[in-house]
Design an enzyme around this catalytic site. Structure first.
Site, PDB file in Angstrom:
ATOM      1  N   ASP A  52       2.911 -87.652 -76.305  1.00 49.63           N
ATOM      2  CA  ASP A  52       1.804 -87.982 -75.591  1.00 49.63           C
ATOM      3  C   ASP A  52       0.750 -86.830 -75.513  1.00 49.63           C
ATOM      4  O   ASP A  52       0.907 -85.977 -74.622  1.00 49.63           O
ATOM      5  CB  ASP A  52       2.255 -88.473 -74.250  1.00 49.63           C
ATOM      6  CG  ASP A  52       1.188 -88.591 -73.128  1.00 49.63           C
ATOM      7  OD1 ASP A  52      -0.207 -88.708 -73.655  1.00 49.63           O
ATOM      8  OD2 ASP A  52       1.338 -88.796 -72.042  1.00 49.63           O
ATOM      9  N   GLU A 136       4.835 -55.540 -83.151  1.00 48.32           N
ATOM     10  CA  GLU A 136       5.928 -54.942 -82.227  1.00 48.32           C
ATOM     11  C   GLU A 136       5.759 -55.506 -81.036  1.00 48.32           C
ATOM     12  O   GLU A 136       4.553 -55.526 -80.196  1.00 48.32           O
ATOM     13  CB  GLU A 136       5.513 -53.492 -82.066  1.00 48.32           C
ATOM     14  CG  GLU A 136       5.416 -52.764 -83.579  1.00 48.32           C
ATOM     15  CD  GLU A 136       4.795 -51.267 -83.299  1.00 48.32           C
ATOM     16  OE1 GLU A 136       4.402 -50.907 -82.252  1.00 48.32           O
ATOM     17  OE2 GLU A 136       4.632 -50.660 -84.537  1.00 48.32           O
ATOM     18  N   GLU A 138       6.199 -55.965 -76.974  1.00 46.19           N
ATOM     19  CA  GLU A 138       6.589 -55.367 -75.920  1.00 46.19           C
ATOM     20  C   GLU A 138       6.523 -56.019 -74.674  1.00 46.19           C
ATOM     21  O   GLU A 138       5.815 -57.174 -74.735  1.00 46.19           O
ATOM     22  CB  GLU A 138       5.584 -54.242 -75.501  1.00 46.19           C
ATOM     23  CG  GLU A 138       5.481 -53.173 -76.654  1.00 46.19           C
ATOM     24  CD  GLU A 138       4.438 -52.083 -76.436  1.00 46.19           C
ATOM     25  OE1 GLU A 138       4.436 -51.058 -77.008  1.00 46.19           O
ATOM     26  OE2 GLU A 138       3.454 -52.250 -75.485  1.00 46.19           O
ATOM     27  N   GLU A 221      10.395 -48.885 -73.689  1.00 48.26           N
ATOM     28  CA  GLU A 221       9.019 -48.244 -73.592  1.00 48.26           C
ATOM     29  C   GLU A 221       8.576 -47.329 -72.659  1.00 48.26           C
ATOM     30  O   GLU A 221       9.238 -46.967 -71.578  1.00 48.26           O
ATOM     31  CB  GLU A 221       7.888 -49.320 -73.854  1.00 48.26           C
ATOM     32  CG  GLU A 221       7.525 -49.784 -75.298  1.00 48.26           C
ATOM     33  CD  GLU A 221       6.711 -48.526 -75.895  1.00 48.26           C
ATOM     34  OE1 GLU A 221       6.225 -47.529 -75.131  1.00 48.26           O
ATOM     35  OE2 GLU A 221       6.632 -48.287 -77.070  1.00 48.26           O
ATOM     36  N   GLU A 229      10.593 -52.834 -75.954  1.00 44.59           N
ATOM     37  CA  GLU A 229      10.051 -53.023 -77.000  1.00 44.59           C
ATOM     38  C   GLU A 229      10.850 -53.386 -78.304  1.00 44.59           C
ATOM     39  O   GLU A 229      12.164 -53.064 -78.349  1.00 44.59           O
ATOM     40  CB  GLU A 229       9.087 -51.925 -77.660  1.00 44.59           C
ATOM     41  CG  GLU A 229       8.406 -52.428 -79.236  1.00 44.59           C
ATOM     42  CD  GLU A 229       7.465 -51.193 -79.418  1.00 44.59           C
ATOM     43  OE1 GLU A 229       7.504 -50.850 -80.666  1.00 44.59           O
ATOM     44  OE2 GLU A 229       7.048 -50.560 -78.715  1.00 44.59           O
ATOM     45  N   HIS A 278       1.324 -54.622 -81.040  1.00 39.06           N
ATOM     46  CA  HIS A 278       0.807 -54.000 -82.190  1.00 39.06           C
ATOM     47  C   HIS A 278       1.062 -54.826 -83.479  1.00 39.06           C
ATOM     48  O   HIS A 278       2.224 -55.273 -83.630  1.00 39.06           O
ATOM     49  CB  HIS A 278       1.062 -52.411 -82.509  1.00 39.06           C
ATOM     50  CG  HIS A 278       0.740 -51.464 -81.285  1.00 39.06           C
ATOM     51  ND1 HIS A 278       1.592 -50.601 -80.852  1.00 39.06           N
ATOM     52  CD2 HIS A 278      -0.391 -51.735 -80.472  1.00 39.06           C
ATOM     53  CE1 HIS A 278       0.927 -50.073 -79.778  1.00 39.06           C
ATOM     54  NE2 HIS A 278       0.093 -50.908 -79.540  1.00 39.06           N
ATOM     55  N   ARG A 350      -3.022 -43.121 -83.115  1.00 38.12           N
ATOM     56  CA  ARG A 350      -2.831 -44.117 -82.386  1.00 38.12           C
ATOM     57  C   ARG A 350      -3.868 -44.211 -81.263  1.00 38.12           C
ATOM     58  O   ARG A 350      -3.676 -45.304 -80.103  1.00 38.12           O
ATOM     59  CB  ARG A 350      -1.540 -43.842 -81.740  1.00 38.12           C
ATOM     60  CG  ARG A 350      -0.184 -44.080 -82.634  1.00 38.12           C
ATOM     61  CD  ARG A 350       0.922 -43.882 -81.847  1.00 38.12           C
ATOM     62  NE  ARG A 350       2.179 -44.446 -82.599  1.00 38.12           N
ATOM     63  CZ  ARG A 350       2.670 -43.596 -83.617  1.00 38.12           C
ATOM     64  NH1 ARG A 350       2.108 -42.560 -84.252  1.00 38.12           N
ATOM     65  NH2 ARG A 350       3.791 -44.407 -84.296  1.00 38.12           N
ATOM     66  N   GLU A 370      -2.133 -51.234 -89.108  1.00 37.87           N
ATOM     67  CA  GLU A 370      -1.796 -51.617 -87.858  1.00 37.87           C
ATOM     68  C   GLU A 370      -3.022 -51.979 -86.974  1.00 37.87           C
ATOM     69  O   GLU A 370      -3.584 -51.094 -86.574  1.00 37.87           O
ATOM     70  CB  GLU A 370      -0.624 -50.597 -87.190  1.00 37.87           C
ATOM     71  CG  GLU A 370      -0.406 -51.049 -85.757  1.00 37.87           C
ATOM     72  CD  GLU A 370       0.361 -49.661 -85.122  1.00 37.87           C
ATOM     73  OE1 GLU A 370       1.077 -50.003 -84.203  1.00 37.87           O
ATOM     74  OE2 GLU A 370       0.043 -48.526 -85.479  1.00 37.87           O
ATOM     75  N   ARG A 372      -3.853 -52.473 -83.147  1.00 39.89           N
ATOM     76  CA  ARG A 372      -3.468 -52.061 -81.900  1.00 39.89           C
ATOM     77  C   ARG A 372      -3.933 -52.661 -80.679  1.00 39.89           C
ATOM     78  O   ARG A 372      -3.418 -52.571 -79.785  1.00 39.89           O
ATOM     79  CB  ARG A 372      -3.369 -50.489 -81.823  1.00 39.89           C
ATOM     80  CG  ARG A 372      -2.571 -49.791 -82.959  1.00 39.89           C
ATOM     81  CD  ARG A 372      -3.103 -48.170 -82.867  1.00 39.89           C
ATOM     82  NE  ARG A 372      -2.239 -47.790 -81.475  1.00 39.89           N
ATOM     83  CZ  ARG A 372      -1.038 -47.694 -81.219  1.00 39.89           C
ATOM     84  NH1 ARG A 372      -0.135 -47.835 -82.449  1.00 39.89           N
ATOM     85  NH2 ARG A 372      -0.633 -47.112 -79.957  1.00 39.89           N
TER      86      ARG A 372
END
Length: 481
Positions: A52, A136, A138, A221, A229, A278, A350, A370, A372
Site C-alpha cells: 500500500d 566509511e 560512522e 572514532e 566506524e 566518506h 583531509r 574520496e 568527504r
C-alpha cells in the site's frame, strides 16, 4: 542466486520467514515478512501484491496506492539470530518496486534502488563497465538517549524540551574513571576506554558470516561517548548500496538487543566531532581502472578521473540536498571538527571536500577519489546515483577541477580561497535545497522531475518545522530579552 536456488535454499535451510526489504525516498528501511510456504516461483515472476504505497512517506496517494514488490533473488541472505528472539530462521530479500505490470517501463520512479540502477546504466554511454564504491560508516552507540518531556513539547505543550545522552565513555558520566574519553580524544583508544570493541567485532562477524560483507577495518572514532566506524571493502554500485542498508540496520538491531541505542544522526554532541560517511569511488572498464594514469606525475589520476572530480565539485552545493539531507547535517559541516566546508580537492588532504589517497604510488587497483562531504543519514541509493551523475556530467562536459590544493584549507584566508577558486558548501538544509532547485539538470534524466519535486517539497517542510521550533538554547539565550 537465482529464484530456483533461493527456493531450494529456503527448503534445505528450513527458513521459516522471508523478510522482503525496500526503502522509502529518504532511505528508511521497510519490511514485510511472509512465511516461506507462501513463496513460490510465481513470487519471482509476477512479484508480490503486498504494498500500500499511500502508507509510505513520499510515495503515492490513497486512491492510486497498489504497487508490486519484485524480489531480487541475488540479494537473498539468511539473517543473524538477533533478528528473531523466537529462534526462527529468517532470510531477507531486497525488492524492486513496480507500478502495475512488471516490466522496465513500470519501474516506480520513486524507488531509490531503481534510481541507482538507472544511473548505473549511464556508464555504458562513456564506455565504462562498472563503478566500485567504498563507504566509511560512522555512528554513535549510546547507553541511552533521553528526550524530554517529548520531541513535540515546544510546539504542542509549550513545556520546553531537551535531551540527554548517557554513555560510560562520556566525560560527564559518574563512576567512569577507567572509561572516560574527553571531547575529540576518542581516536583509536584501547580497552578499557573503548567500551564498544566487542560490539563492533560482533557486528563485523555477522556482516561477513551472514551477509557476505567484507570489512576493511573497525575502530573507535574521534568523538567521545561511543563514536564508531566500520569501513567496508569496495563493491559494485547496487551491491554496495544494499550492503550499507544491511550494515546500518544490523547495527541498530544488535544495539537494541544489548539495551543500547545506535544512531546515525551526524551531530548529537555539541563541541565534539560528528559522524560522516566518506565515500570512495573508482571507475572501471572491465579490469582497467580508468581513473588511474601511471604517467601523471602529480596524482597518477587520469584526465577522466579529474573530469569526474570536477563534475562533483561543480555540483557540490546541489548534491548536499542528497548527501547531507537533514537539518542536523549542517551542524557537522562547520570548521574545526574535521568536516569539509570548502569545495576543492587535494592529495591525501583531509581538509578538502575530495581527497585522492596517496599512501603509495603505482597502485592501479586502489586509485580512487574520496568524497568527504556525505553523512550517514543520506539515502545510499540516491547518494551513489547523484555522485555518479555529477561525475559523469564532469566527464561529458570536461569540467576540470584545477590543481589539487596542498595547504590546510581550514587555515586559508578568504583572499587565498578566492585565488584558488575555492567555494563554500551550504550552511543549512534550506541552502542545499535552494541550490538543488537551481542546479538539478544533471539529475533529471534519471531522478525525474517528479521525484526531485516530491523529495524537495518534503525536505523544505522538514526545514520549516525545524526553523519554527524554539530550542532550549534559544530560550536560555533570549528569555530575558
Amino acid at each position: 542466486m537465482n529464484s530456483d536456488q533461493v527456493l531450494k535454499t529456503i527448503q534445505n535451510e528450513n527458513i521459516a520467514f522471508i523478510d522482503f526489504w525496500f526503502v522509502d525516498i529518504f532511505g528508511e528501511l521497510h519490511n514485510v515478512g511472509i512465511p516461506s510456504y507462501a513463496i513460490d516461483k510465481d513470487s519471482f515472476v509476477n512479484g508480490l501484491e503486498k504494498l500500500d504505497a499511500s502508507s509510505i512517506v513520499g510515495f503515492k496517494a490513497v486512491n492510486h496506492s497498489d504497487m508490486i514488490l519484485m524480489p531480487d533473488p541475488t540479494s537473498f541472505k539468511i539473517l543473524p539470530n538477533d533478528y528473531d528472539p523466537g529462534n526462527r530462521k529468517n532470510a531477507r530479500i531486497f525488492c524492486d518496486l513496480y507500478d502495475g505490470s512488471v516490466n522496465k517501463e513500470s519501474r516506480y520512479n520513486r524507488d531509490s534502488r531503481g534510481i541507482a540502477h538507472k544511473a548505473s546504466e549511464k556508464l555504458t554511454e562513456l564506455g565504462i563497465t562498472h563503478t566500485n564504491w567504498g563507504p566509511e560508516i560512522e555512528f554513535f552507540v549510546f547507553d541511552t538517549i533521553n528526550v524530554y518531556p517529548s520531541p513535540y513539547a515546544a510546539t504542542h505543550s509549550y513545556g520546553g524540551s531537551g535531551y540527554s545522552i548517557e554513555s560510560k565513555e562520556s566525560p560527564w558520566a559518574k563512576g567512569n574513571v577507567s572509561t572516560a574519553i574527553d571531547l575529540k580524544e576518542g581516536y583509536y583508544p584501547s580497552q578499557p576506554k573503548d567500551t564498544l570493541e566487542g560490539f563492533r567485532k560482533d557486528v563485523c562477524d555477522d556482516l561477513y558470516n551472514y551477509f557476505g560483507i567484507k570489512i576493511e577495518a573497525e575502530h573507535h572514532e574521534v568523538a567521545t561517548s561511543g563514536q564508531c566506524e566500520i569501513n567496508l571493502v569496495y563493491d559494485e554500485m547496487i551491491a554496495m548500496a544494499d550492503n550499507v542498508i544491511a550494515v546500518k540496520n544490523l547495527i541498530k538491531v544488535k544495539a537494541k538487543r544489548k539495551n543500547k541505542v545506535a544512531t546515525f544522526m551526524p551531530k548529537p554532541i555539541f563541541g565534539d566531532n560528528a559522524s560522516a560517511m566518506h565515500t570512495h569511488q573508482s571507475l572501471w572498464k572491465e579490469n582497467t581502472n580508468v581513473m588511474y594514469d601511471q604517467d601523471d606525475k602529480v596524482a597518477q589520476m587520469s584526465q577522466i578521473g579529474r573530469y569526474y572530480i570536477g563534475g562533483i565539485l561543480s555540483h557540490a552545493s546541489a548534491l548536499c540536498a542528497i548527501t547531507n539531507p537533514t537539518t542536523n547535517s549542517y551542524k557537522r559541516l562547520v570548521p574545526g571538527f574535521e568536516a569539509p566546508v570548502n569545495v576543492c580537492w587535494g592529495l591525501g588532504n583531509r581538509s578538502a571536500a575530495i581527497r585522492v589517497p596517496m599512501y603509495s604510488r603505482n597502485q592501479e587497483k586502489s586509485k580512487r577519489m574520496e568524497y568527504r562531504v556525505p553523512d550517514p543519514t543520506a539515502n545510499i541509493y540516491l547518494l551513489e546515483a547523484a555522485l555518479l551523475l555529477a561525475g559523469l556530467d564532469g566527464i561529458k562536459n570536461k569540467i576540470d577541477p584545477g590543481d589539487p590544493v596542498e595547504e590546510n584549507v581550514y587555515k586559508l584566508s578568504t583572499e587565498k580561497k578566492r585565488e584558488y577558486h575555492i567555494g563554500s558548501l551550504p550552511v543549512s538544509l534550506k541552502g542545499s535545497l535552494d541550490s538543488l532547485a537551481s542546479d538539478s539538470k544533471f539529475l533529471e534524466d534519471v531522478f525525474t522531475r517528479d521525484f526531485l519535486d516530491q523529495y524537495s517539497d518534503l525536505k523544505y517542510k522538514e526545514y520549516t518545522a525545524f526553523a519554527q521550533t524554539p530550542t532550549a538554547w534559544e530560550v536560555s539565550m533570549y528569555a530575558d530579552a
